[in-house]
Design an enzyme around this catalytic site. Structure first.
Site, short mmCIF file in Angstrom:
data_model
loop_
_atom_site.label_atom_id
_atom_site.label_comp_id
_atom_site.label_asym_id
_atom_site.label_seq_id
_atom_site.Cartn_x
_atom_site.Cartn_y
_atom_site.Cartn_z
N HIS A 112 0.82 -1.22 0.00
CA HIS A 112 0.00 0.00 0.00
C HIS A 112 0.85 1.27 0.00
CE1 HIS A 112 0.23 -0.03 4.58
NE2 HIS A 112 0.35 1.26 4.33
N ASP A 143 0.20 -7.55 1.42
CA ASP A 143 0.59 -6.16 1.63
C ASP A 143 2.11 -5.99 1.71
OD1 ASP A 143 0.25 -3.46 1.78
OD2 ASP A 143 -0.42 -3.41 3.86
N SER A 226 4.50 2.95 7.76
CA SER A 226 4.26 1.72 6.99
C SER A 226 5.51 1.30 6.25
CB SER A 226 3.14 1.96 5.97
OG SER A 226 1.90 2.01 6.59
#
Length: 374
Positions: A112, A143, A226
């Protein structure tokens, strides 16, 4: 409680890096100091005299300071060792973190973070200017993604990945990344739980992945983290922070102190395949081979997953399921929504044989399905 991917600073909380196994050496030293104090105290109680008791008092008073110094030194050593392996990744619209995977310039991050883009700007610990990087492959189902620097700078240091199977609840971890664009930031917490299966939302640009065996941590997970590293006090990456939890009662607000990291074992499995083959060739993720949608009952409560399409030759097709069937159970797990079906499958492996309960024309049926691979 829902888990939200940690992407843009305003609405989505990005994941950070932290490692999860407590370093034994500082603990043993601190424990030895405390044990010595306790033994000396026992000797004093048995008649060692005033001077001995005074020494014991001074030893006991010094012990907390020694333990704090040991722990602080352990933190600082890990940060010096690992932080140079954590980078900042800039896409045209997004900002995230990554971890240097090898000496060839490969960097692992979240799918992402890279989104649909192919080129990126990467800031390393030793680069004065951002370096160009190109996407190798993104695997939204887990992911994860790997990008590669167009030019490998001097001093680039690959991180060491640990064994997630040895991670235990209560271990101290550090989260490293670029929260809110503040590169080379570190937060601290513990491993709060292991083996979590978490589904990421897709409404705000997430992958919608359901990820098993995630590491839950109390280390602060903020936007921009992230793809960073979750690190233990031995300096090993035990996970890639990816999600922060949200409380539906708080609207867009996050649930403080609840973040999730993809386990290092899965990171290595996926990244090794991408580096070697340019794609994921063996996902290890079970699949039914259907597309479906959540259905509700007369009270508008989620009541199962209606099969919209069956993949020809897939697991469901071979077991006799067909469009229009409503799946209500997989193995011992009730299925009420698409998410609950994905979570149930996350606990299975390709090739596993499991009963699937469904309704057809109002009649309840069960079929034994040999699961395929996603």
């Amino acid at each position: 409680m829902d888990a939200r991917r940690t992407r843009r600073p305003a609405r989505i909380r990005r994941a950070a890096l932290a490692r999860a196994a407590f370093r034994p050496r500082p603990v043993r030293r601190a424990a030895a100091v405390l044990a010595a104090a306790l033994l000396a105290a026992a000797a004093g109680c048995s008649g060692a005299g005033t001077a001995a008791r005074g020494d014991v008092t001074r030893q006991a008073a010094a012990a907390p300071s020694d333990r704090a110094d040991d722990l602080q030194s352990a933190y600082q050593e890990v940060i010096r060792d690992v932080l140079p392996s954590v980078v900042q990744i800039e896409a045209s619209r997004d900002l995230g973190s990554g971890v240097v995977y090898d000496g060839e310039g490969h960097i692992v991050t979240n799918a992402h973070v890279v989104g649909d883009e192919k080129t990126f700007r990467v800031t390393t610990a030793h680069s004065e200017e951002p370096l160009a990087a190109t996407l190798v492959f993104a695997y939204p189902e887990q992911d994860l993604a790997v990008i590669r620097l167009d030019r490998v700078p001097d001093g680039l240091r690959a991180a060491e990945f640990g064994d997630t199977g040895k991670v235990e609840v209560g271990q101290i971890v550090l989260a490293m990344g670029s929260p809110l664009g503040l590169s080379s930031s570190v937060t601290q917490g513990i491993v709060s739980a292991t083996g979590r299966t978490v589904s990421a939302g897709s409404a705000d640009g997430g992958t919608g992945a359901t990820i098993p065996n995630m590491v839950q941590t109390s280390a602060a997970i903020n936007p921009g983290n992230s793809g960073g590293a979750l690190v233990d006090l031995d300096g090993r990456v035990i996970g890639i922070p990816t999600l922060a939890a949200t409380d539906p009662t708080l609207g867009e607000g996050a649930a403080p102190g609840i973040g999730f990291a993809i386990p290092a074992s899965m990171v290595r499995t996926v990244a090794d395949q991408i580096v070697r083959d340019g794609r994921v060739t063996d996902s290890g993720r079970a699949a039914l081979g259907i597309s479906g949608r959540t259905v509700v009952d007369d009270g508008y409560r989620a009541a199962g997953v209606a099969v919209v399409e069956v993949e020809k030759g897939g697991a469901a097709d071979k077991a006799g399921l067909r469009a229009g069937d409503v799946i209500t159970r997989l193995g011992d797990t009730d299925v009420t929504t698409i998410t609950s079906l994905a979570e149930a499958l996350a606990g299975e492996r390709p090739g596993d044989r499991t009963p699937v309960t469904f309704t057809r024309d109002g009649e309840r049926r069960t079929a034994d399905v040999t699961l395929g691979e996603q």
